[in-house]
Design an enzyme around this catalytic site. Structure first.
Site, PDB file in Angstrom:
ATOM      1  N   VAL A  54      52.685  77.201   8.065  1.00  0.00           N
ATOM      2  CA  VAL A  54      51.461  77.778   8.623  1.00  0.00           C
ATOM      3  C   VAL A  54      51.809  78.546   9.896  1.00  0.00           C
ATOM      4  O   VAL A  54      52.401  77.999  10.825  1.00  0.00           O
ATOM      5  CB  VAL A  54      50.413  76.690   8.920  1.00  0.00           C
ATOM      6  CG1 VAL A  54      49.196  77.312   9.608  1.00  0.00           C
ATOM      7  CG2 VAL A  54      49.993  75.989   7.641  1.00  0.00           C
ATOM      8  N   LYS A  55      51.423  79.798   9.912  1.00  0.00           N
ATOM      9  CA  LYS A  55      51.759  80.681  11.033  1.00  0.00           C
ATOM     10  C   LYS A  55      50.537  80.866  11.926  1.00  0.00           C
ATOM     11  O   LYS A  55      49.458  81.240  11.440  1.00  0.00           O
ATOM     12  CB  LYS A  55      52.236  82.020  10.463  1.00  0.00           C
ATOM     13  CG  LYS A  55      52.991  82.930  11.401  1.00  0.00           C
ATOM     14  CD  LYS A  55      53.487  84.141  10.597  1.00  0.00           C
ATOM     15  CE  LYS A  55      54.314  85.091  11.420  1.00  0.00           C
ATOM     16  NZ  LYS A  55      54.684  86.280  10.631  1.00  0.00           N
ATOM     17  N   VAL A  56      50.719  80.604  13.222  1.00  0.00           N
ATOM     18  CA  VAL A  56      49.622  80.758  14.173  1.00  0.00           C
ATOM     19  C   VAL A  56      50.087  81.641  15.324  1.00  0.00           C
ATOM     20  O   VAL A  56      51.266  81.636  15.688  1.00  0.00           O
ATOM     21  CB  VAL A  56      49.134  79.396  14.722  1.00  0.00           C
ATOM     22  CG1 VAL A  56      48.656  78.496  13.595  1.00  0.00           C
ATOM     23  CG2 VAL A  56      50.213  78.710  15.546  1.00  0.00           C
TER      24      VAL A  56
END
Length: 215
Positions: free
Chosen positions: A82-84
């Site tokens: 998951v990229k934030v």
């Protein structure tokens, strides 16, 4: 060093993966918007193909929205990261998602201080953007050197994923500095294969062989 390809294009990923050099994939909303299918469908296909880390990015800017989207993304495949973005909400989401056992890539990192914070909340990857720093007159590789040194000093497990690479020189410099990963557009990975002396040498070998066959 691991090579990730920075694209959402299945054809490019398939072609490069067949060469045996692709360890993972990074995507972002801009890249996914170029494709004609739903992002989750594309991410699932990429995960099935690559069988390695595949970064899918949230588009929400608030903590609750990032958490909702992050939890949805991680259900796509065990390979999803998951990229934030590096914002207060992104840092908070990284901490919570990491505590839940989700691997997180903190992106849009432009300073060593940001990278330090990302590591402190357990980021699996941190993505410093070297090319964009070069664009504004800073040496992006100075940032990579600082991050690698800081992480080594404190034995952080966060991996340095060099992003916004513009050519082979960025990759070689990052490798010399000890970065863990470079993520590259397909054209940059293609450029790693090219050298004029290789082309000249191959052409000469083939001509010599042709002459030998005519004797």
């Amino acid at each position: 060093m691991k090579f990730f390809v920075d694209t959402g294009n299945i054809a490019d990923i398939t072609r490069l993966h067949a060469l045996g050099i692709v360890d993972g994939v990074t995507t972002n909303p801009s890249l996914m918007a170029k494709e004609s299918r739903k992002p989750h469908e594309i991410l699932k296909e990429i995960c099935d193909l690559v069988q390695g880390p595949v970064s899918g990015e949230v588009v929400a800017t608030d903590y609750e929205g990032m958490m909702r989207e992050g939890r949805e993304l991680r259900e796509i495949s065990e390979h999803i990261i998951v990229k934030v973005p590096f914002t207060p909400a992104g840092v908070q989401a990284c901490k919570t998602l990491t505590e839940e056992g989700t691997r997180v890539n903190v992106t849009l990192v432009f300073s060593a201080a940001q990278a330090l914070i990302a590591a402190k909340v357990g980021a699996y990857f941190v993505s410093p953007f070297v090319g964009r720093l070069d664009d504004i007159g800073h040496d992006g590789m100075d940032l990579i050197e600082d991050i690698v040194e800081i992480y080594d000093n404190y034995e952080f497990s966060t991996q340095v994923l060099v992003a916004s690479t513009r050519g082979p020189l960025h990759i070689i410099q990052a490798a010399k500095l000890g970065a863990d990963i470079c993520t590259c557009p397909p054209a940059v990975l293609d450029a790693l294969f090219k050298h004029p002396l290789t082309d000249i040498g191959l052409e000469r070998f083939l001509k010599d062989w042709e002459k030998a066959q005519q004797k």
